[in-house]
Write a protein that holds these residues in place. Sequence first.
Motif, PDB file in Angstrom:
ATOM      1  N   ASN A 223       0.824  -1.216   0.000  1.00 41.97           N
ATOM      2  CA  ASN A 223       0.000   0.000   0.000  1.00 41.97           C
ATOM      3  C   ASN A 223       0.854   1.260   0.000  1.00 41.97           C
ATOM      4  O   ASN A 223       0.624   2.193  -0.778  1.00 41.97           O
ATOM      5  N   LYS A 224       1.851   1.286   0.880  1.00 43.39           N
ATOM      6  CA  LYS A 224       2.692   2.477   0.969  1.00 43.39           C
ATOM      7  C   LYS A 224       3.536   2.671  -0.282  1.00 43.39           C
ATOM      8  O   LYS A 224       3.737   3.800  -0.736  1.00 43.39           O
ATOM      9  N   ALA A 225       4.029   1.580  -0.845  1.00 44.09           N
ATOM     10  CA  ALA A 225       4.824   1.700  -2.067  1.00 44.09           C
ATOM     11  C   ALA A 225       3.974   2.206  -3.224  1.00 44.09           C
ATOM     12  O   ALA A 225       4.412   3.061  -4.014  1.00 44.09           O
TER      13      ALA A 225
ATOM     14  N   PRO B 158       4.396 -10.171  -6.982  1.00 44.32           N
ATOM     15  CA  PRO B 158       5.601 -10.967  -6.709  1.00 44.32           C
ATOM     16  C   PRO B 158       6.685 -10.199  -5.978  1.00 44.32           C
ATOM     17  O   PRO B 158       7.443 -10.774  -5.200  1.00 44.32           O
ATOM     18  N   LEU B 159       6.760  -8.871  -6.206  1.00 44.59           N
ATOM     19  CA  LEU B 159       7.782  -8.068  -5.533  1.00 44.59           C
ATOM     20  C   LEU B 159       7.596  -8.095  -4.017  1.00 44.59           C
ATOM     21  O   LEU B 159       8.585  -8.102  -3.274  1.00 44.59           O
ATOM     22  N   PHE B 160       6.355  -8.121  -3.561  1.00 45.30           N
ATOM     23  CA  PHE B 160       6.077  -8.121  -2.116  1.00 45.30           C
ATOM     24  C   PHE B 160       5.593  -9.483  -1.638  1.00 45.30           C
ATOM     25  O   PHE B 160       4.883  -9.583  -0.634  1.00 45.30           O
ATOM     26  N   ASN B 161       5.996 -10.529  -2.347  1.00 46.84           N
ATOM     27  CA  ASN B 161       5.670 -11.912  -1.953  1.00 46.84           C
ATOM     28  C   ASN B 161       4.180 -12.145  -1.762  1.00 46.84           C
ATOM     29  O   ASN B 161       3.745 -12.834  -0.835  1.00 46.84           O
ATOM     30  N   TYR B 162       3.400 -11.496  -2.625  1.00 44.40           N
ATOM     31  CA  TYR B 162       1.933 -11.681  -2.659  1.00 44.40           C
ATOM     32  C   TYR B 162       1.241 -11.291  -1.361  1.00 44.40           C
ATOM     33  O   TYR B 162       0.203 -11.860  -1.014  1.00 44.40           O
ATOM     34  N   LEU B 163       1.828 -10.340  -0.651  1.00 35.68           N
ATOM     35  CA  LEU B 163       1.219  -9.868   0.598  1.00 35.68           C
ATOM     36  C   LEU B 163      -0.045  -9.057   0.310  1.00 35.68           C
ATOM     37  O   LEU B 163      -0.109  -8.312  -0.636  1.00 35.68           O
TER      38      LEU B 163
END
Length: 457
Positions: A393-395, A452-457
């Motif tokens: 969200n922040k990114a 994928p960059l955030f491991n699917y969070l």
Amino acid sequence: MTAADSHDGLEAQFAQWRQYVQRRPELQRSDTEELEDHLRGSVDELVAAGLRADEAFLVAVKRLGGLDDLSREFAREHSDRLWKQLVLTGGADDPATDNRSRRDLLAMITCAAGAAVSIKVPELFGMTLEQDAAFYGPNFALFALPWLAAFLAWRRQARPALIGVLVALFALGAVAANVYPLADDSQSLVLTSIHLPIALWFVVGLAYVADDLRSSRRRMDFIRFTGECFVYFVLIALGGGVLIAFTIGTFEAIGIESEGFVSQWLVPCGVVAAVVVAGWLVEAKQSVVENIAPVLTRLFTPLFTAALLAFLVALTWTSTGINVEREALILFDLLLVVVLGLLLYSISARDPLVPPGLFDTLQLALVVSALVIDVLVLREITERITEYGTTPNKAAALGENVILLANLAWSAWLMLGFVRRRAPFAALERWQTGYLPVYAGWAWIVVLVFPPLFNYL
């Protein structure tokens, strides 16, 4: 200034005037040519009387009258033509227009029906809106926007190569919405559900400008199309709400429960079909709604300017930092998007020949206020990321605010130059239309790269 320079400058002014006149659907091409001949004759007379070419042009346009007044005069003199724009067909005395309107209507009905059918297809595989929100959230736009793009591509007679690009982009969107293993409560699922419709709407824009991909004017027309399509969709939704209320009430009066039909068929099928219908209405009846959005823009610009200035004063007075939690980030981003929308639509509806006035100064204040808020939000987001680390969200909010910051900053600079009469209005229009691919690119990055960059969070 040489005679050649004077002639080139005059022709550029005529080109700007012609571009603005051609946006008025109630003025046919022959009308535009007649008005231009009259304007050129008046300019020649004034030049012969001793005025410079640029002075003669401004005086001649003033004598010719405001274009809105001219449009109303044409509407009075050709009332049959105006009424033809308010019905489904072009009129019996114009077979070509009549046939084209009928074909457009048939194409719209086909695409709207396709959208309505497509949203029910997942039910063949056991999915429902109530139980599979994680599927319908990111996929919902894929049930409506491809059909709207198909209608526009058909109407613009898009080339096969472009049609292939459209199909590939929608297919990419479908893959992005379904290939990643996203949990029902993941941030990436929410981001995809928000950004994929934005990315796909720009694919619709590609279909809209299929007849002239590189034209800045056509991109501005798409901005206008976006605003008018939203207005029509809201009107359809209001009418649909009344229809639903009457449907439920009348069937209850005879002892039949209709809530299941309404929730499972009428609402989902109606929503996706309404997107196509709204696009068709904008294409078919531009003269009906095109004066609504500029009025709304002029109404809400001073209100939003006052609200933003009051917020900045309160923020300075209280010395309270901005909350950058998820809900607050969405709120501030929506606020900046609304400001950008007001700016874009006012640009698309503005007469480029009119000199700067009070409303332009007010818009400059609105953009500067939004720019200050954007800087403050960016500072808070950066501090939180530095202290607590980043999240999807922040990114996403960081990137969106950086993109908006660049747009608002340069827009403020160009508007300042225009208000001070040191820069042409066309520069601001070119900047906004040229910046549209940046939004599309960022939306695709969030949809394709972030999970994928955030491991699917």
